[in-house]
Design an enzyme around this catalytic site. Structure first.
Site, PDB file in Angstrom:
ATOM      1  N   ALA A  15       0.804  -1.226   0.000  1.00 42.83           N
ATOM      2  CA  ALA A  15       0.000   0.000   0.000  1.00 42.83           C
ATOM      3  C   ALA A  15       0.838   1.278   0.000  1.00 42.83           C
ATOM      4  O   ALA A  15       0.381   2.323   0.444  1.00 42.83           O
ATOM      5  CB  ALA A  15      -0.954  -0.022   1.186  1.00 42.83           C
ATOM      6  N   SER A  16       2.062   1.203  -0.529  1.00 41.06           N
ATOM      7  CA  SER A  16       2.854   2.443  -0.597  1.00 41.06           C
ATOM      8  C   SER A  16       2.509   3.253  -1.832  1.00 41.06           C
ATOM      9  O   SER A  16       2.835   4.433  -1.915  1.00 41.06           O
ATOM     10  CB  SER A  16       4.356   2.119  -0.587  1.00 41.06           C
ATOM     11  OG  SER A  16       4.696   1.341  -1.725  1.00 41.06           O
ATOM     12  N   ARG A  17       1.864   2.609  -2.826  1.00 42.39           N
ATOM     13  CA  ARG A  17       1.455   3.353  -4.038  1.00 42.39           C
ATOM     14  C   ARG A  17       0.282   2.612  -4.698  1.00 42.39           C
ATOM     15  O   ARG A  17      -0.118   1.541  -4.251  1.00 42.39           O
ATOM     16  CB  ARG A  17       2.631   3.468  -5.021  1.00 42.39           C
ATOM     17  CG  ARG A  17       3.150   2.133  -5.513  1.00 42.39           C
ATOM     18  CD  ARG A  17       4.185   2.281  -6.631  1.00 42.39           C
ATOM     19  NE  ARG A  17       4.533   0.974  -7.159  1.00 42.39           N
ATOM     20  CZ  ARG A  17       5.537   0.220  -6.721  1.00 42.39           C
ATOM     21  NH1 ARG A  17       6.299   0.674  -5.740  1.00 42.39           N
ATOM     22  NH2 ARG A  17       5.772  -0.967  -7.247  1.00 42.39           N
ATOM     23  N   VAL A  65       6.265  -9.728   1.318  1.00 43.60           N
ATOM     24  CA  VAL A  65       5.289 -10.771   1.639  1.00 43.60           C
ATOM     25  C   VAL A  65       5.673 -12.133   1.037  1.00 43.60           C
ATOM     26  O   VAL A  65       5.068 -13.149   1.367  1.00 43.60           O
ATOM     27  CB  VAL A  65       3.859 -10.391   1.187  1.00 43.60           C
ATOM     28  CG1 VAL A  65       3.412  -9.090   1.848  1.00 43.60           C
ATOM     29  CG2 VAL A  65       3.750 -10.291  -0.338  1.00 43.60           C
ATOM     30  N   ASN A  91      -3.325  -7.238  -1.120  1.00 45.52           N
ATOM     31  CA  ASN A  91      -3.353  -6.494  -2.391  1.00 45.52           C
ATOM     32  C   ASN A  91      -2.120  -6.736  -3.255  1.00 45.52           C
ATOM     33  O   ASN A  91      -2.137  -6.462  -4.451  1.00 45.52           O
ATOM     34  CB  ASN A  91      -3.500  -4.997  -2.051  1.00 45.52           C
ATOM     35  CG  ASN A  91      -3.192  -4.090  -3.215  1.00 45.52           C
ATOM     36  OD1 ASN A  91      -3.982  -3.984  -4.140  1.00 45.52           O
ATOM     37  ND2 ASN A  91      -2.029  -3.440  -3.196  1.00 45.52           N
ATOM     38  N   SER A 139      -8.684  -9.598 -10.519  1.00 42.65           N
ATOM     39  CA  SER A 139      -8.454  -8.860 -11.771  1.00 42.65           C
ATOM     40  C   SER A 139      -9.448  -9.378 -12.802  1.00 42.65           C
ATOM     41  O   SER A 139      -9.831 -10.552 -12.770  1.00 42.65           O
ATOM     42  CB  SER A 139      -7.028  -9.120 -12.272  1.00 42.65           C
ATOM     43  OG  SER A 139      -6.908  -8.712 -13.625  1.00 42.65           O
ATOM     44  N   TYR A 152      -0.267 -14.980 -13.992  1.00 37.50           N
ATOM     45  CA  TYR A 152      -1.008 -13.908 -13.289  1.00 37.50           C
ATOM     46  C   TYR A 152      -2.512 -14.126 -13.423  1.00 37.50           C
ATOM     47  O   TYR A 152      -3.244 -14.096 -12.427  1.00 37.50           O
ATOM     48  CB  TYR A 152      -0.597 -12.558 -13.881  1.00 37.50           C
ATOM     49  CG  TYR A 152      -1.374 -11.372 -13.353  1.00 37.50           C
ATOM     50  CD1 TYR A 152      -1.011 -10.757 -12.157  1.00 37.50           C
ATOM     51  CD2 TYR A 152      -2.455 -10.837 -14.064  1.00 37.50           C
ATOM     52  CE1 TYR A 152      -1.706  -9.651 -11.675  1.00 37.50           C
ATOM     53  CE2 TYR A 152      -3.152  -9.731 -13.594  1.00 37.50           C
ATOM     54  CZ  TYR A 152      -2.774  -9.147 -12.397  1.00 37.50           C
ATOM     55  OH  TYR A 152      -3.467  -8.055 -11.921  1.00 37.50           O
ATOM     56  N   ALA A 154      -4.235 -16.858 -14.253  1.00 42.19           N
ATOM     57  CA  ALA A 154      -4.700 -18.101 -13.615  1.00 42.19           C
ATOM     58  C   ALA A 154      -4.668 -18.002 -12.093  1.00 42.19           C
ATOM     59  O   ALA A 154      -5.575 -18.485 -11.398  1.00 42.19           O
ATOM     60  CB  ALA A 154      -3.836 -19.277 -14.083  1.00 42.19           C
ATOM     61  N   ILE A 185      -6.407  -0.085 -14.638  1.00 40.32           N
ATOM     62  CA  ILE A 185      -6.406   1.076 -13.730  1.00 40.32           C
ATOM     63  C   ILE A 185      -5.143   1.892 -14.021  1.00 40.32           C
ATOM     64  O   ILE A 185      -4.030   1.366 -13.956  1.00 40.32           O
ATOM     65  CB  ILE A 185      -6.415   0.613 -12.248  1.00 40.32           C
ATOM     66  CG1 ILE A 185      -7.634  -0.293 -11.965  1.00 40.32           C
ATOM     67  CG2 ILE A 185      -6.371   1.814 -11.306  1.00 40.32           C
ATOM     68  CD1 ILE A 185      -8.994   0.333 -12.202  1.00 40.32           C
TER      69      ILE A 185
HETATM   70  N1  NAP Z   1      -3.138  -1.645 -12.113  1.00 37.25           N
HETATM   71  C1  NAP Z   1      -4.085  -2.306 -12.730  1.00 37.25           C
HETATM   72  O1  NAP Z   1      -4.495  -1.976 -13.846  1.00 37.25           O
HETATM   73  C2  NAP Z   1      -4.711  -3.502 -12.050  1.00 37.25           C
HETATM   74  C3  NAP Z   1      -5.809  -4.119 -12.676  1.00 37.25           C
HETATM   75  C4  NAP Z   1      -6.392  -5.221 -12.067  1.00 37.25           C
HETATM   76  C5  NAP Z   1      -5.907  -5.688 -10.854  1.00 37.25           C
HETATM   77  N2  NAP Z   1      -4.839  -5.062 -10.274  1.00 37.25           N
HETATM   78  C6  NAP Z   1      -4.362  -5.603  -8.993  1.00 37.25           C
HETATM   79  O2  NAP Z   1      -4.380  -4.576  -8.013  1.00 37.25           O
HETATM   80  C7  NAP Z   1      -3.331  -4.795  -7.055  1.00 37.25           C
HETATM   81  C8  NAP Z   1      -2.453  -3.548  -6.965  1.00 37.25           C
HETATM   82  O3  NAP Z   1      -1.980  -3.234  -8.254  1.00 37.25           O
HETATM   83  P1  NAP Z   1      -1.164  -1.886  -8.554  1.00 37.25           P
HETATM   84  O4  NAP Z   1      -1.207  -1.696 -10.021  1.00 37.25           O
HETATM   85  O5  NAP Z   1      -1.580  -0.813  -7.631  1.00 37.25           O
HETATM   86  O6  NAP Z   1       0.342  -2.390  -8.155  1.00 37.25           O
HETATM   87  P2  NAP Z   1       1.719  -1.601  -8.042  1.00 37.25           P
HETATM   88  O7  NAP Z   1       1.626  -0.226  -8.623  1.00 37.25           O
HETATM   89  O8  NAP Z   1       2.750  -2.492  -8.605  1.00 37.25           O
HETATM   90  O9  NAP Z   1       1.895  -1.449  -6.455  1.00 37.25           O
HETATM   91  C9  NAP Z   1       2.154  -2.561  -5.742  1.00 37.25           C
HETATM   92  C10 NAP Z   1       2.369  -2.249  -4.265  1.00 37.25           C
HETATM   93  O10 NAP Z   1       2.754  -3.475  -3.647  1.00 37.25           O
HETATM   94  C11 NAP Z   1       4.079  -3.383  -3.111  1.00 37.25           C
HETATM   95  N3  NAP Z   1       4.736  -4.686  -3.330  1.00 37.25           N
HETATM   96  C12 NAP Z   1       5.082  -5.263  -4.498  1.00 37.25           C
HETATM   97  N4  NAP Z   1       5.654  -6.462  -4.269  1.00 37.25           N
HETATM   98  C13 NAP Z   1       5.656  -6.646  -2.927  1.00 37.25           C
HETATM   99  C14 NAP Z   1       6.107  -7.680  -2.073  1.00 37.25           C
HETATM  100  N5  NAP Z   1       6.672  -8.806  -2.541  1.00 37.25           N
HETATM  101  N6  NAP Z   1       5.934  -7.539  -0.726  1.00 37.25           N
HETATM  102  C15 NAP Z   1       5.347  -6.419  -0.217  1.00 37.25           C
HETATM  103  N7  NAP Z   1       4.903  -5.407  -0.987  1.00 37.25           N
HETATM  104  C16 NAP Z   1       5.050  -5.520  -2.323  1.00 37.25           C
HETATM  105  C17 NAP Z   1       4.729  -2.199  -3.858  1.00 37.25           C
HETATM  106  O11 NAP Z   1       5.762  -1.573  -3.140  1.00 37.25           O
HETATM  107  P3  NAP Z   1       7.304  -2.125  -3.199  1.00 37.25           P
HETATM  108  O12 NAP Z   1       7.683  -2.173  -4.638  1.00 37.25           O
HETATM  109  O13 NAP Z   1       8.100  -1.153  -2.389  1.00 37.25           O
HETATM  110  O14 NAP Z   1       7.295  -3.470  -2.585  1.00 37.25           O
HETATM  111  C18 NAP Z   1       3.506  -1.279  -3.986  1.00 37.25           C
HETATM  112  O15 NAP Z   1       3.265  -0.607  -2.764  1.00 37.25           O
HETATM  113  C19 NAP Z   1      -2.590  -6.043  -7.541  1.00 37.25           C
HETATM  114  O16 NAP Z   1      -3.114  -7.173  -6.896  1.00 37.25           O
HETATM  115  C20 NAP Z   1      -2.922  -6.089  -9.023  1.00 37.25           C
HETATM  116  O17 NAP Z   1      -2.851  -7.389  -9.554  1.00 37.25           O
HETATM  117  C21 NAP Z   1      -4.230  -3.995 -10.836  1.00 37.25           C
END
Ligand code: NAP
Length: 253
Positions: A15-17, A65, A91, A139, A152, A154, A185
């Site tokens: 949840a940092s971004r 995680v 998440n 997703s 991803y 599956a 998104i």
């Molecule tokens: N963006 C889209 O279009 C979209 C669409 C459908 C579903 N989703 C789902 O929504 C969720 C969030 O997506 P997002 O696009 O916001 O992702 P993101 O921009 O990649 O952000 C991911 C967050 O998780 C942290 N993170 C990544 N790997 C980690 C690990 N191993 N341990 C702990 N923290 C971790 C990251 O910080 P650090 O890098 O510092 O760890 C960051 O805070 C995901 O489940 C994704 O599959 C996204």
């Protein structure tokens, strides 16, 4: 409408971004105390400070995680610091890719196991809450063709199935379990901004499939998650809520 989130204690991973950050901010705006993690501790501290400066209540620290032991320790410590847990939003995702078997292990370990391990570790606290909610982040890739035979896609389908099965198992003990499946998104620094720059044709063709003519925002996903996480959704469990502005085309029965 008061969602009834005041005083709730929530854990949101990753949840940092992006979407996770927007979920944490929304829950905090609604009066919940939120605990967050990400691998980069500095980024977590920046998010925690921003939420607290905006009048919310947040705590958090760095945790990967994928590291089962470190993650278990973080959950333990965090649940104790919160004094209990009412809401869990796993998440973090390992992301896409289909170049090798390593993607399957990565998405299994990160997407699936971090959710399952989190639920198993937190279930005693969630049951103790008496009015608890788990919201799994799925997703639309789980329910319609996207990009190819990716781990991803599956593993997101596995998560939604897991959430639905789990919902039957724990409802009598006061825990609801739902999934939210976002479509594309867009946000600064997110995957779709990167795709827009590196694969403009793919980006444009994806955009054309969305009747609204735009991708969603993390805040729009966060609103849906906040509702399902809240006592206002007391009748909703076992569902997978698609939040995609019409991107997917199947008839949802
Ligand atoms: N963006 C889209 O279009 C979209 C669409 C459908 C579903 N989703 C789902 O929504 C969720 C969030 O997506 P997002 O696009 O916001 O992702 P993101 O921009 O990649 O952000 C991911 C967050 O998780 C942290 N993170 C990544 N790997 C980690 C690990 N191993 N341990 C702990 N923290 C971790 C990251 O910080 P650090 O890098 O510092 O760890 C960051 O805070 C995901 O489940 C994704 O599959 C996204």
């Amino acid at each position: 409408m008061d969602l009834g989130l005041k005083g709730k204690r929530a854990i949101v991973t990753g949840a940092s971004r992006g979407i996770g950050r927007a979920i944490a901010e929304r829950l905090a705006e609604e009066g919940a105390t939120v605990a967050i993690c990400a691998r980069d501790d500095d980024a977590v501290q920046e998010a925690v400070t921003a939420i607290n400066d905006a009048g919310g209540k947040a705590i958090g620290s760095g945790c990967n995680v994928k590291d089962a032991e470190a993650y278990a320790g973080w959950l333990d410590k965090t649940a104790a610091e919160l004094g209990g847990v009412d809401i869990f939003v796993p998440n973090v995702s390992g992301g896409g890719g289909m170049d090798s078997e390593k993607n399957w292990w990565r998405n299994f370990e990160i997407d699936v196991l971090h959710t399952v391990r989190g639920v198993e570790a937190l279930l005693p606290a969630l049951k103790e809450s008496g009015d608890a909610s788990v919201v799994i982040i799925g997703s639309t890739n789980a329910v319609e063709f996207f990009g190819g035979p990716m781990a991803y896609n599956a593993m997101k389908a596995a998560l939604i199935n897991y959430g639905s099965q789990l919902s039957q198992f724990v409802r009598a003990e006061g825990v609801r379990v739902n999934s939210v499946s976002p479509g594309p998104i867009y946000f600064e620094g997110g995957a779709w901004e990167m795709i827009e720059g590196t694969m403009p044709k793919f980006y444009e063709s994806t955009l054309r499939k969305i009747p609204a003519g735009r991708m969603g925002t993390p805040e729009e996903v966060a609103n849906v998650v906040a509702f399902l996480a809240s006592p206002a959704a007391s009748l909703v469990t076992g569902t997978n809520l698609i939040a995609d502005n019409g991107y997917t085309k199947r008839v949802q029965l």
